[in-house]
Design a protein around this motif. Structure first.
Motif, PDB file in Angstrom:
ATOM      1  N   ARG B  86      -8.018   0.997   8.448  1.00 59.42           N
ATOM      2  CA  ARG B  86      -6.996  -0.001   8.118  1.00 59.42           C
ATOM      3  C   ARG B  86      -6.953  -0.177   6.611  1.00 59.42           C
ATOM      4  O   ARG B  86      -7.983  -0.277   5.950  1.00 59.42           O
ATOM      5  CB  ARG B  86      -7.317  -1.316   8.794  1.00 59.42           C
ATOM      6  CG  ARG B  86      -7.598  -1.109  10.274  1.00 59.42           C
ATOM      7  CD  ARG B  86      -7.749  -2.411  11.012  1.00 59.42           C
ATOM      8  NE  ARG B  86      -6.436  -3.013  11.210  1.00 59.42           N
ATOM      9  CZ  ARG B  86      -6.204  -3.986  12.079  1.00 59.42           C
ATOM     10  NH1 ARG B  86      -7.189  -4.477  12.780  1.00 59.42           N
ATOM     11  NH2 ARG B  86      -5.004  -4.481  12.214  1.00 59.42           N
ATOM     12  N   ILE B  87      -5.754  -0.228   6.102  1.00 57.59           N
ATOM     13  CA  ILE B  87      -5.583  -0.387   4.665  1.00 57.59           C
ATOM     14  C   ILE B  87      -5.102  -1.802   4.409  1.00 57.59           C
ATOM     15  O   ILE B  87      -4.023  -2.194   4.853  1.00 57.59           O
ATOM     16  CB  ILE B  87      -4.556   0.620   4.132  1.00 57.59           C
ATOM     17  CG1 ILE B  87      -5.038   2.025   4.489  1.00 57.59           C
ATOM     18  CG2 ILE B  87      -4.381   0.476   2.643  1.00 57.59           C
ATOM     19  CD1 ILE B  87      -4.051   3.081   4.131  1.00 57.59           C
ATOM     20  N   GLY B  88      -5.906  -2.564   3.717  1.00 58.72           N
ATOM     21  CA  GLY B  88      -5.565  -3.971   3.451  1.00 58.72           C
ATOM     22  C   GLY B  88      -4.313  -4.089   2.602  1.00 58.72           C
ATOM     23  O   GLY B  88      -3.941  -3.179   1.851  1.00 58.72           O
ATOM     24  N   ARG B  89      -3.672  -5.240   2.691  1.00 55.81           N
ATOM     25  CA  ARG B  89      -2.395  -5.448   2.000  1.00 55.81           C
ATOM     26  C   ARG B  89      -2.555  -5.379   0.488  1.00 55.81           C
ATOM     27  O   ARG B  89      -1.681  -4.886  -0.210  1.00 55.81           O
ATOM     28  CB  ARG B  89      -1.791  -6.789   2.409  1.00 55.81           C
ATOM     29  CG  ARG B  89      -1.462  -6.859   3.898  1.00 55.81           C
ATOM     30  CD  ARG B  89      -0.363  -7.851   4.161  1.00 55.81           C
ATOM     31  NE  ARG B  89       0.846  -7.428   3.494  1.00 55.81           N
ATOM     32  CZ  ARG B  89       1.920  -6.927   4.106  1.00 55.81           C
ATOM     33  NH1 ARG B  89       1.927  -6.828   5.414  1.00 55.81           N
ATOM     34  NH2 ARG B  89       2.975  -6.576   3.430  1.00 55.81           N
ATOM     35  N   GLY B  90      -3.664  -5.886  -0.003  1.00 53.92           N
ATOM     36  CA  GLY B  90      -3.888  -5.845  -1.448  1.00 53.92           C
ATOM     37  C   GLY B  90      -3.941  -4.409  -1.958  1.00 53.92           C
ATOM     38  O   GLY B  90      -3.362  -4.068  -2.998  1.00 53.92           O
ATOM     39  N   ILE B  91      -4.639  -3.550  -1.199  1.00 54.48           N
ATOM     40  CA  ILE B  91      -4.732  -2.137  -1.588  1.00 54.48           C
ATOM     41  C   ILE B  91      -3.355  -1.492  -1.573  1.00 54.48           C
ATOM     42  O   ILE B  91      -2.961  -0.774  -2.500  1.00 54.48           O
ATOM     43  CB  ILE B  91      -5.685  -1.378  -0.627  1.00 54.48           C
ATOM     44  CG1 ILE B  91      -7.135  -1.881  -0.790  1.00 54.48           C
ATOM     45  CG2 ILE B  91      -5.596   0.129  -0.846  1.00 54.48           C
ATOM     46  CD1 ILE B  91      -7.790  -1.503  -2.098  1.00 54.48           C
ATOM     47  N   LEU B  92      -2.602  -1.771  -0.527  1.00 51.34           N
ATOM     48  CA  LEU B  92      -1.288  -1.151  -0.404  1.00 51.34           C
ATOM     49  C   LEU B  92      -0.363  -1.602  -1.544  1.00 51.34           C
ATOM     50  O   LEU B  92       0.411  -0.809  -2.088  1.00 51.34           O
ATOM     51  CB  LEU B  92      -0.674  -1.514   0.950  1.00 51.34           C
ATOM     52  CG  LEU B  92       0.229  -0.435   1.533  1.00 51.34           C
ATOM     53  CD1 LEU B  92      -0.569   0.798   1.929  1.00 51.34           C
ATOM     54  CD2 LEU B  92       0.989  -0.958   2.731  1.00 51.34           C
ATOM     55  N   GLU B  93      -0.479  -2.876  -1.889  1.00 46.13           N
ATOM     56  CA  GLU B  93       0.322  -3.410  -2.996  1.00 46.13           C
ATOM     57  C   GLU B  93      -0.045  -2.684  -4.302  1.00 46.13           C
ATOM     58  O   GLU B  93       0.832  -2.310  -5.084  1.00 46.13           O
ATOM     59  CB  GLU B  93       0.062  -4.921  -3.123  1.00 46.13           C
ATOM     60  CG  GLU B  93       1.062  -5.653  -3.981  1.00 46.13           C
ATOM     61  CD  GLU B  93       2.317  -6.074  -3.226  1.00 46.13           C
ATOM     62  OE1 GLU B  93       2.470  -5.701  -2.045  1.00 46.13           O
ATOM     63  OE2 GLU B  93       3.148  -6.765  -3.831  1.00 46.13           O
ATOM     64  N   ALA B  94      -1.339  -2.470  -4.500  1.00 44.12           N
ATOM     65  CA  ALA B  94      -1.792  -1.768  -5.710  1.00 44.12           C
ATOM     66  C   ALA B  94      -1.311  -0.319  -5.700  1.00 44.12           C
ATOM     67  O   ALA B  94      -0.860   0.205  -6.728  1.00 44.12           O
ATOM     68  CB  ALA B  94      -3.319  -1.829  -5.808  1.00 44.12           C
ATOM     69  N   PRO B 252       5.655   5.615  -5.593  1.00 44.60           N
ATOM     70  CA  PRO B 252       4.243   5.339  -5.847  1.00 44.60           C
ATOM     71  C   PRO B 252       3.419   5.078  -4.571  1.00 44.60           C
ATOM     72  O   PRO B 252       2.301   5.575  -4.440  1.00 44.60           O
ATOM     73  CB  PRO B 252       4.271   4.068  -6.706  1.00 44.60           C
ATOM     74  CG  PRO B 252       5.619   4.027  -7.311  1.00 44.60           C
ATOM     75  CD  PRO B 252       6.533   4.724  -6.371  1.00 44.60           C
ATOM     76  N   MET B 253       3.998   4.327  -3.625  1.00 44.59           N
ATOM     77  CA  MET B 253       3.258   3.981  -2.410  1.00 44.59           C
ATOM     78  C   MET B 253       2.725   5.216  -1.681  1.00 44.59           C
ATOM     79  O   MET B 253       1.602   5.230  -1.193  1.00 44.59           O
ATOM     80  CB  MET B 253       4.201   3.205  -1.487  1.00 44.59           C
ATOM     81  CG  MET B 253       3.739   3.088  -0.063  1.00 44.59           C
ATOM     82  SD  MET B 253       2.828   1.572   0.188  1.00 44.59           S
ATOM     83  CE  MET B 253       4.200   0.420   0.223  1.00 44.59           C
ATOM     84  N   TYR B 254       3.547   6.256  -1.627  1.00 47.87           N
ATOM     85  CA  TYR B 254       3.172   7.443  -0.854  1.00 47.87           C
ATOM     86  C   TYR B 254       2.215   8.316  -1.657  1.00 47.87           C
ATOM     87  O   TYR B 254       1.332   8.963  -1.102  1.00 47.87           O
ATOM     88  CB  TYR B 254       4.441   8.171  -0.389  1.00 47.87           C
ATOM     89  CG  TYR B 254       5.353   7.168   0.255  1.00 47.87           C
ATOM     90  CD1 TYR B 254       5.084   6.702   1.544  1.00 47.87           C
ATOM     91  CD2 TYR B 254       6.403   6.563  -0.447  1.00 47.87           C
ATOM     92  CE1 TYR B 254       5.855   5.704   2.127  1.00 47.87           C
ATOM     93  CE2 TYR B 254       7.179   5.572   0.114  1.00 47.87           C
ATOM     94  CZ  TYR B 254       6.900   5.145   1.409  1.00 47.87           C
ATOM     95  OH  TYR B 254       7.643   4.148   1.962  1.00 47.87           O
ATOM     96  N   LYS B 255       2.392   8.298  -2.980  1.00 48.60           N
ATOM     97  CA  LYS B 255       1.384   8.940  -3.823  1.00 48.60           C
ATOM     98  C   LYS B 255       0.044   8.245  -3.593  1.00 48.60           C
ATOM     99  O   LYS B 255      -1.000   8.890  -3.477  1.00 48.60           O
ATOM    100  CB  LYS B 255       1.773   8.813  -5.308  1.00 48.60           C
ATOM    101  CG  LYS B 255       3.043   9.553  -5.678  1.00 48.60           C
ATOM    102  CD  LYS B 255       3.336   9.369  -7.182  1.00 48.60           C
ATOM    103  CE  LYS B 255       4.638  10.077  -7.568  1.00 48.60           C
ATOM    104  NZ  LYS B 255       4.974   9.919  -8.985  1.00 48.60           N
ATOM    105  N   GLY B 256       0.087   6.930  -3.540  1.00 45.56           N
ATOM    106  CA  GLY B 256      -1.136   6.163  -3.358  1.00 45.56           C
ATOM    107  C   GLY B 256      -1.814   6.461  -2.034  1.00 45.56           C
ATOM    108  O   GLY B 256      -3.036   6.609  -1.963  1.00 45.56           O
TER     109      GLY B 256
END
Lengths: 401, 401
Positions: B86-94, B252-256
């Motif tokens: 699970r990827i937390g929301r904070g990580i996804l935002e970053a 950026p999100m998908y690169k991340g």
């Protein structure tokens, strides 16, 4: 993360309504190779129209090849993993006679038997007594008192009865006292842990008393017990799904299974028409409606192919009355197949249709075993059906960002 | 044994190349019953040819009925069980703002807010400031120092920013300080365990300083924090699959997300043509290529059916340029469906095709939701797609003797 936790996390409030119509034992088999099944034979213009506008598939009740009883069959449809949630036979027997079992109960199946003068069993079914004789013997058993617990004895039929022990800290890991043989005495009950030993002690005392009070009943002069089962710990529909749910069923067993998951049990009388009238009457009071239709199963169990066809057609006739209510999600399925060719439940996947605004329609235009094979739901586990119901009802939010 | 262990055991070296083309939100719905979906409407001669020669099916991103966000959607395609990882929301935002989060980081979503003289929130979004005002306020926050940790503050847009705390032994079981209401003060951060309390202490000190440094910023005079998330522990693509992998994405999100699983992040510019040129340029340097195409999702989210059709057709046009490179395995799928009818992600299974020398072709000759229902891959869990990719690439040996 288990599915119920996931649903609790994701669920969202909505005003939408879901109807789950369970045609018991719906799936069937053709009588000979190349023939049609009961559902394929039946004229079902209304179900076919739903299949055309909706999405179809086949539900696997437990696992491929596994034939479920009514308990696991329904638990799966209600979204409870039938391999994880197990309903003991004693509980199911009690549900079947509409006894409201509760959290402090151990429910047990009882058989009247005939004992010889040496205490050995000579007839495990006490000569299959009439229901009247059964009731008279049950009345005798009801005079028995055991300190510290409440006892309930209820007749089933012929030689069968139900014993419910109500009390605190009672376990159900108790051996059957029925030795499944004649020429030997009933077994003594023993508990596999302290709580179960407490149950065993009650049971041994009960049996000793039973032999005394039954002494004058002729062939019914003993009793054996089996299927010890405590009330299963099951989260309710309201807790898991946030749904206010009503069960509209005719037979006690299905009312009981619905009560297990916390549905309100309505009394629609004895007819399908009465069920739909009840549905209409309470339409504004609930989010979820479980309608149970028994006769597709019982005609299958009887091995009566044309009667099952007829019962499917009767079910089809009332579909428009349900659709008039404009359910947001309308599902038709079965808890298992009951092919009349087999005269029994079977493992075959169950034709299923789901009609909703946001369903992705497939090319299926007919509700049948063969047609559903091409359906958009594919072959799916019954325990995932409630996820689809919730999603199509707009009641599940997004998982993860 | 979990799937990643199995793959590590069975994987074999090879020179083969795999292209995974993800058309975000690919699956759709028809606008009315009996109509066509976006993909069925689009003219896609190249994808249809691939469907004809390849094998097709439908991918279930998480479970039936579960609508995934971009995180779980992609993790599934990359072969990571989205219910386990699970990827937390904070990580996804970053990740979404291209911040390179790392193993020692806690990432947090921040909101600028307006506080009254009594310290209570009067506007949870600080009057939705311009991005310029946001940046100015972020500059003030960047002056804050807390001993023992490194702090990074990054603007997102309007009232939103990201705070990353870098240090040792920081937990993420910290409550949101955003009370989700006005007329009350922000909540104090508290940790549910010792490591998380350390994070909470840093955060409370940060917020106290923030209120001081923001005092002169007008409507932006406070901040709330939520979605605390540490960097997920995820084995890399190289470790699990033995694949040297490149991500060729525009957003950026998908690169991340690709960086999370250890892919190299290439910079193809902003166009699909640029992505294919990049692919061509680095063809000899990698084994695996993740191409991400955003516009099938964004047009779906906009509810713009014809625009989504158009974006699918644009994607189809570049397929020959990819095939020219002769990938050993070419996969086209989506991370989830985004039907323009729903203007949102959905749970519906995603059309998928796999083209490879050793694929067993089915009778499907068209790439569409309906056609893929008859495909040889059936309906499968997204997390199993990488097993199929590896197998068709000749990179998985035999299991057992």
């Amino acid at each position: 993360m288990n599915i119920h936790e996931l649903i609790r996390d994701l669920r969202e409030p909505a005003k939408t309504k879901i109807v789950l119509l369970v045609a018991d034992g719906l799936g069937g088999l053709s009588r000979q190779p190349g023939g049609l099944t009961e559902l394929e034979t039946a004229k079902t213009p209304n179900l076919d129209a739903c299949a055309k506008d909706g999405v179809t598939g086949l539900s696997i009740p437990v696992l491929p090849g596994i034939t479920p009883g009514s308990g696991p069959g329904h638990l799966g449809l209600f979204g409870y993993d039938p391999l994880e949630y197990r309903i003991g036979r004693g509980i199911l027997e009690a549900l079947g006679i509409n006894f409201a079992v509760g959290a402090r109960d151990v429910a047990i199946r009882g058989n009247f038997c005939t004992l010889g003068a040496d205490g050995k069993i000579t007839d495990r079914r006490a000569g299959r007594p009439t229901n009247e004789k059964n009731k008279a013997a049950v009345e005798k058993l009801r005079t028995i008192k055991i300190p510290g617990v409440e006892l309930f004895v209820e007749p089933v039929k012929e030689h069968r009865f139900v014993l419910v022990i109500r009390g605190d800290g009672l376990g159900d890991r108790v051996n059957d006292t029925d030795p499944q043989a004649v020429g030997v005495p009933p077994l003594k009950a023993e508990g596999a842990d302290a709580a179960s030993q407490r149950t065993a002690d009650v049971v041994n005392a009960f049996i000793a008393e039973a032999t005394k009070v039954l002494a004058s009943e002729g062939a019914i002069n003993g009793a054996t017990l089996r299927g010890f089962a405590t009330y299963p710990k099951i989260a309710t529909f309201a807790d898991v799904y946030g749904l206010k749910a009503a069960a509209i069923a005719v037979y006690p067993m299905y009312k009981g299974l619905a009560r297990l998951v916390g549905m309100d049990i309505l009394d629609p009388g004895q007819t399908l028409q009465g069920q739909v009238e009840t549905l209409t009457k309470v339409w504004n009071d609930y989010d979820f409606f479980f309608l149970h239709y028994k006769y597709t199963d019982s005609t299958g169990e009887d091995g009566n192919f044309p009667a099952k066809v007829d019962m499917i057609e009767k079910l089809d006739e009332i579909v428009p009355d349900i659709l008039k209510l404009k359910p947001d999600v309308f599902i038709v399925t079965g808890d298992h197949s009951t092919p009349s060719k087999m005269k029994s439940h079977s493992w075959h996947p169950v034709p299923t249709l789901l009609l909703a605004d946001m369903c992705r329609a497939d090319e299926v235009t007919e509700f049948s075993e063969r047609a559903c094979l091409r359906g958009g739901l594919g072959q799916f586990q019954a325990m995932h059906l409630m996820l689809l119901a919730m999603a199509h009802a707009g009641r599940l939010g997004k998982y993860g960002a």
